[in-house]
Design a protein around this motif. Structure first.
Motif, mmCIF file in Angstrom:
data_model
loop_
_atom_site.group_PDB
_atom_site.id
_atom_site.type_symbol
_atom_site.label_atom_id
_atom_site.label_comp_id
_atom_site.label_asym_id
_atom_site.label_seq_id
_atom_site.Cartn_x
_atom_site.Cartn_y
_atom_site.Cartn_z
ATOM 1 N N PHE A 1 9.612 -24.821 -16.351
ATOM 2 C CA PHE A 1 10.820 -24.919 -16.967
ATOM 3 C C PHE A 1 11.820 -26.229 -16.533
ATOM 4 O O PHE A 1 11.421 -26.977 -15.603
ATOM 5 C CB PHE A 1 11.639 -23.727 -16.680
ATOM 6 C CG PHE A 1 11.001 -22.515 -17.456
ATOM 7 C CD1 PHE A 1 11.066 -22.280 -18.811
ATOM 8 C CD2 PHE A 1 10.181 -21.770 -16.839
ATOM 9 C CE1 PHE A 1 10.660 -21.145 -19.280
ATOM 10 C CE2 PHE A 1 9.771 -20.508 -17.228
ATOM 11 C CZ PHE A 1 9.866 -20.091 -18.295
ATOM 12 N N GLY A 2 12.672 -26.430 -17.291
ATOM 13 C CA GLY A 2 13.790 -27.564 -16.894
ATOM 14 C C GLY A 2 13.350 -28.937 -17.428
ATOM 15 O O GLY A 2 14.502 -29.869 -16.914
ATOM 16 N N SER A 3 12.572 -29.181 -18.430
ATOM 17 C CA SER A 3 12.623 -30.211 -19.147
ATOM 18 C C SER A 3 12.253 -29.953 -20.720
ATOM 19 O O SER A 3 11.585 -28.750 -20.957
ATOM 20 C CB SER A 3 11.440 -31.221 -18.607
ATOM 21 O OG SER A 3 10.375 -30.587 -18.856
ATOM 22 N N PRO A 4 12.433 -30.785 -21.381
ATOM 23 C CA PRO A 4 12.281 -30.586 -22.884
ATOM 24 C C PRO A 4 10.871 -30.462 -23.424
ATOM 25 O O PRO A 4 10.139 -31.052 -22.554
ATOM 26 C CB PRO A 4 13.250 -31.766 -23.730
ATOM 27 C CG PRO A 4 14.059 -32.257 -22.860
ATOM 28 C CD PRO A 4 13.493 -32.030 -21.455
ATOM 29 N N PRO A 5 10.662 -29.846 -24.265
ATOM 30 C CA PRO A 5 9.146 -29.945 -24.907
ATOM 31 C C PRO A 5 8.868 -31.236 -25.433
ATOM 32 O O PRO A 5 9.394 -31.812 -25.989
ATOM 33 C CB PRO A 5 9.100 -28.680 -25.778
ATOM 34 C CG PRO A 5 10.575 -28.908 -26.224
ATOM 35 C CD PRO A 5 11.421 -28.920 -25.455
ATOM 36 N N VAL A 6 7.586 -31.593 -25.544
ATOM 37 C CA VAL A 6 6.919 -32.810 -25.969
ATOM 38 C C VAL A 6 6.593 -32.280 -27.422
ATOM 39 O O VAL A 6 6.690 -31.213 -27.864
ATOM 40 C CB VAL A 6 5.962 -33.515 -25.398
ATOM 41 C CG1 VAL A 6 6.090 -33.786 -23.912
ATOM 42 C CG2 VAL A 6 4.364 -32.375 -25.521
ATOM 43 N N PHE A 7 6.439 -33.357 -28.266
ATOM 44 C CA PHE A 7 6.055 -33.172 -29.903
ATOM 45 C C PHE A 7 5.036 -31.947 -30.012
ATOM 46 O O PHE A 7 3.961 -32.116 -29.498
ATOM 47 C CB PHE A 7 5.796 -34.502 -30.423
ATOM 48 C CG PHE A 7 5.638 -34.533 -32.004
ATOM 49 C CD1 PHE A 7 6.563 -34.192 -32.738
ATOM 50 C CD2 PHE A 7 4.346 -34.778 -32.335
ATOM 51 C CE1 PHE A 7 6.361 -34.126 -33.951
ATOM 52 C CE2 PHE A 7 4.311 -34.952 -33.663
ATOM 53 C CZ PHE A 7 5.303 -34.419 -34.698
ATOM 54 N N MET A 8 5.428 -31.049 -30.811
ATOM 55 C CA MET A 8 4.577 -29.933 -31.499
ATOM 56 C C MET A 8 4.170 -28.804 -30.276
ATOM 57 O O MET A 8 2.956 -28.490 -30.442
ATOM 58 C CB MET A 8 3.223 -30.545 -31.949
ATOM 59 C CG MET A 8 3.686 -31.345 -33.386
ATOM 60 S SD MET A 8 2.253 -31.892 -34.193
ATOM 61 C CE MET A 8 1.511 -30.392 -34.920
ATOM 62 N N MET A 9 5.010 -28.918 -29.032
ATOM 63 C CA MET A 9 4.615 -27.940 -28.332
ATOM 64 C C MET A 9 5.848 -26.938 -28.265
ATOM 65 O O MET A 9 7.176 -27.221 -28.575
ATOM 66 C CB MET A 9 4.567 -28.450 -26.885
ATOM 67 C CG MET A 9 3.334 -29.261 -26.759
ATOM 68 S SD MET A 9 1.771 -28.374 -26.653
ATOM 69 C CE MET A 9 2.227 -27.384 -24.994
ATOM 70 N N THR A 10 5.896 -25.746 -27.791
ATOM 71 C CA THR A 10 6.653 -24.616 -27.990
ATOM 72 C C THR A 10 7.738 -24.750 -26.744
ATOM 73 O O THR A 10 7.564 -25.362 -25.767
ATOM 74 C CB THR A 10 6.157 -23.194 -27.843
ATOM 75 O OG1 THR A 10 5.345 -23.011 -26.688
ATOM 76 C CG2 THR A 10 5.209 -22.910 -29.062
ATOM 77 N N TYR A 11 8.807 -24.165 -26.999
ATOM 78 C CA TYR A 11 9.859 -24.006 -25.877
ATOM 79 C C TYR A 11 10.573 -22.713 -25.698
ATOM 80 O O TYR A 11 10.820 -22.211 -26.875
ATOM 81 C CB TYR A 11 10.950 -25.132 -25.909
ATOM 82 C CG TYR A 11 12.017 -25.037 -25.076
ATOM 83 C CD1 TYR A 11 11.747 -25.713 -23.720
ATOM 84 C CD2 TYR A 11 13.229 -24.585 -25.580
ATOM 85 C CE1 TYR A 11 12.810 -25.584 -22.801
ATOM 86 C CE2 TYR A 11 14.299 -24.457 -24.434
ATOM 87 C CZ TYR A 11 14.044 -24.845 -23.251
ATOM 88 O OH TYR A 11 15.135 -24.806 -22.067
ATOM 89 N N ASN A 12 10.882 -22.276 -24.648
ATOM 90 C CA ASN A 12 11.974 -21.114 -24.683
ATOM 91 C C ASN A 12 12.421 -21.039 -23.313
ATOM 92 O O ASN A 12 12.010 -21.811 -22.270
ATOM 93 C CB ASN A 12 10.898 -19.885 -24.674
ATOM 94 C CG ASN A 12 9.675 -19.502 -23.717
ATOM 95 O OD1 ASN A 12 8.646 -20.205 -24.336
ATOM 96 N ND2 ASN A 12 9.739 -19.275 -22.615
ATOM 97 N N PRO A 13 13.401 -20.071 -23.182
ATOM 98 C CA PRO A 13 14.093 -20.052 -21.928
ATOM 99 C C PRO A 13 13.292 -19.053 -20.810
ATOM 100 O O PRO A 13 12.159 -18.310 -21.021
ATOM 101 C CB PRO A 13 15.377 -19.119 -22.273
ATOM 102 C CG PRO A 13 15.501 -18.913 -23.634
ATOM 103 C CD PRO A 13 14.114 -19.263 -24.365
ATOM 104 N N PRO A 14 13.685 -19.289 -19.677
ATOM 105 C CA PRO A 14 12.971 -18.475 -18.503
ATOM 106 C C PRO A 14 12.897 -17.163 -18.596
ATOM 107 O O PRO A 14 11.686 -16.433 -17.969
ATOM 108 C CB PRO A 14 13.603 -19.161 -17.272
ATOM 109 C CG PRO A 14 14.446 -20.445 -17.683
ATOM 110 C CD PRO A 14 14.826 -20.029 -19.048
ATOM 111 N N PHE A 15 13.897 -16.306 -19.324
ATOM 112 C CA PHE A 15 13.873 -14.941 -19.440
ATOM 113 C C PHE A 15 12.955 -14.425 -20.271
ATOM 114 O O PHE A 15 12.796 -13.177 -20.582
ATOM 115 C CB PHE A 15 15.186 -14.729 -19.666
ATOM 116 C CG PHE A 15 15.932 -14.964 -20.885
ATOM 117 C CD1 PHE A 15 15.961 -14.236 -22.098
ATOM 118 C CD2 PHE A 15 16.861 -15.835 -20.896
ATOM 119 C CE1 PHE A 15 16.193 -14.731 -23.443
ATOM 120 C CE2 PHE A 15 17.473 -16.439 -22.019
ATOM 121 C CZ PHE A 15 17.290 -15.643 -23.312
#
Length: 379
Positions: A142-156
Motif C-alpha cells: 500500500f501507499g502508492s497509486p496503482p499502475v494502468f489496468m491494476m486494481t486498488y483498494n484501501p488497507p482495510f
C-alpha cells in the motif's frame, strides 16, 4: 443508532451503471492514491457490447444506508470458465465498501445467494469481471497509486473479505524495476546470442495499422501460452477484438512485439508476444475519470509527463520457452524506454508459482513490491 444497510439488485442501464460507479468515487474521495477509472471504459465493459456476456451473466448490487450508497459488488457466472475447468464457480468483482464488516458481509451474502441460486459451489474473486481483465485484492504494498489496468483498494479491505468467510486461494505478484543502462548491456548480449542460435525466429514490432491482421496471431499465442495456467480461460476472437478496440488508442508501438518462427515451407508461426504500455493512470488521474468536456485536454497534457511503464503480457508457447526469445523483446523495449526517458517499470501480474519468469525478473534486478490476492468462499 446507525441506520441499517439495505442491499438491492440493480440493472446495467446507463443510469444504474452511473450509480454503481458513483459508489467508488464517493468512497475514495479523500484517498490520494486512488485513480478513478475512465467511466466510459468501465461502462463499456459492463454493457452488453462486451462479448464476455455471450458466455457469462452478471448481477450488480448496491448497499445503501439512509440516503447514501455505501458499497457495491457484482456477481458473475462465466460459463466458459466453468466448462474449461469443470467447476461450478461464481465470481465477485467491482467490490467496494465502507469500513464496516456488516456492510461488506451483506454485499458478499447477496453475491453468494445469487451464486447459489445458479447452483454454484464456490464464490471467487475479485475479478472485474474475469481473470482476463483486472483482478485481485491488494493485500501488500500500500501507499502508492496503482499502475494502468491494476486494481486498488484501501488497507482495510483484506480484513473485510476474510471476515466474510473467504480464504486465500492464489496470489498475484507485481515486480518493480528501475530503468537503467546496466541490465540493457546484459540483455543485448543475450539477445545477440539468441538471434544467432535461432535464425528462423523473427521478432518485430506490431504497428497500429497492422494490428487487425496480427490479432489472430496474438490470440493464438495467448491461448496457447496460458492454457495450463491457474484460472485461465481462452479468449474468443470477439473478446480479443473488444480488448484491442479499448486499448488501440493507447498502444505504444515501441513496446508491443510479436515473435514468429519461419517454418520449412516459408510460412510463419506466431510463438511469443509482449505487450507493455506507459502507465496511463497518471493521465487518467488528471482527467478524473472523465474525458468530456475537458478531460481529453488534461489527459493529453499529463500523458507527456508519464515516465513509468507496465509490462502487461508476456506469452511464449510452451515448446519455445527456455530459449531466450523473451530477451530480444525485452532488450528492444528497454532500449526504447531509456531513449525516451522512462525511469521505472512494473511487471504485473505474475502467478505466485511462475518460477521461471520470477527468477528472470530477480536476475535483472526486479523487486517484489505489491501482492494481490484471489479469495474463495464455499457456497
Amino acid at each position: 443508532m446507525a441506520e441499517p444497510v439495505v442491499v438491492s439488485r440493480i440493472g446495467r442501464t446507463r443510469g444504474d451503471v452511473g450509480r454503481f460507479l458513483d459508489v467508488a468515487e464517493n468512497l475514495y474521495r479523500d484517498d490520494p492514491n486512488w485513480v478513478p477509472p475512465l467511466r466510459s471504459d468501465v461502462a463499456k465493459v459492463l454493457s452488453d457490447e462486451n462479448p464476455f456476456f455471450r458466455h457469462a451473466e452478471m448481477q450488480l448490487f448496491v448497499a445503501r444506508r439512509g440516503a447514501s450508497d455505501v458499497g457495491r459488488i457484482a456477481a458473475i457466472v462465466d460459463r466458459a470458465h466453468n466448462e474449461f475447468h469443470a467447476e461450478k464457480t461464481a465470481f465477485f468483482g467491482f467490490f467496494e465498501s465502507e469500513n464496516d464488516p456488516a456492510t461488506a458481509g451483506r454485499l458478499f451474502d447477496a453475491a453468494a445467494l445469487w451464486g447459489r441460486e445458479r447452483k454454484m459451489r464456490v464464490l471467487r474473486g475479485p475479478a472485474n469481471p474475469s481473470l482476463n481483465d483486472e483482478a485481485g485484492l491488494l493485500v501488500d504494498g500500500f501507499g502508492s497509486p496503482p499502475v494502468f489496468m491494476m486494481t486498488y483498494n484501501p488497507p482495510f479491505y483484506p480484513a473485510l473479505v476474510e471476515g466474510a468467510g473467504f480464504r486465500s486461494v492464489k496470489d498475484l505478484l507485481a515486480y518493480w524495476f528501475n530503468v537503467a543502462p546496466t541490465p540493457l548491456e546484459r540483455l543485448e548480449k543475450l539477445a545477440d546470442r539468441v538471434r544467432l542460435r535461432e535464425p528462423d525466429v523473427i521478432v518485430r514490432q506490431i504497428r497500429k495499422k497492422t494490428l487487425a491482421a496480427d490479432l489472430p496471431k496474438i490470440r493464438e499465442v495467448y491461448n496457447s501460452a496460458w492454457e495450463k495456467n491457474w484460472g485461465f480461460v481462452p479468449m474468443t476472437g470477439e473478446e480479443m477484438d473488444f480488448m484491442a478496440g479499448r486499448l488501440k488508442p493507447l498502444l505504444d508501438e515501441d513496446f508491443i512485439f510479436l515473435a514468429e518462427r519461419r517454418r520449412p515451407d516459408g510460412s510463419l508461426e506466431p510463438i511469443a508476444f509482449l505487450l507493455a504500455m506507459p502507465d496511463f493512470n497518471r493521465a487518467v488521474a488528471a482527467a478524473k475519470g472523465k474525458l468530456l468536456p475537458f478531460g481529453w485536454l488534461k489527459f493529453l497534457l499529463a500523458q507527456r509527463k508519464i515516465r513509468t511503464l507496465r509490462v502487461i503480457t508476456l506469452g511464449i508457447k510452451r515448446e519455445f520457452r527456455m530459449r531466450g526469445i523473451h530477451s530480444v523483446m525485452f532488450a528492444s523495449s528497454l532500449r526504447a524506454a531509456l531513449k525516451r526517458g522512462f525511469t521505472g517499470v512494473e511487471v504485473s501480474w505474475l502467478l505466485e508459482e511462475n518460477e521461471l519468469i520470477i527468477r528472470s525478473v530477480n536476475i535483472f534486478g526486479g523487486r517484489l513490491y505489491k501482492t494481490y490476492r484471489i479469495y474463495d468462499r464455499e457456497l
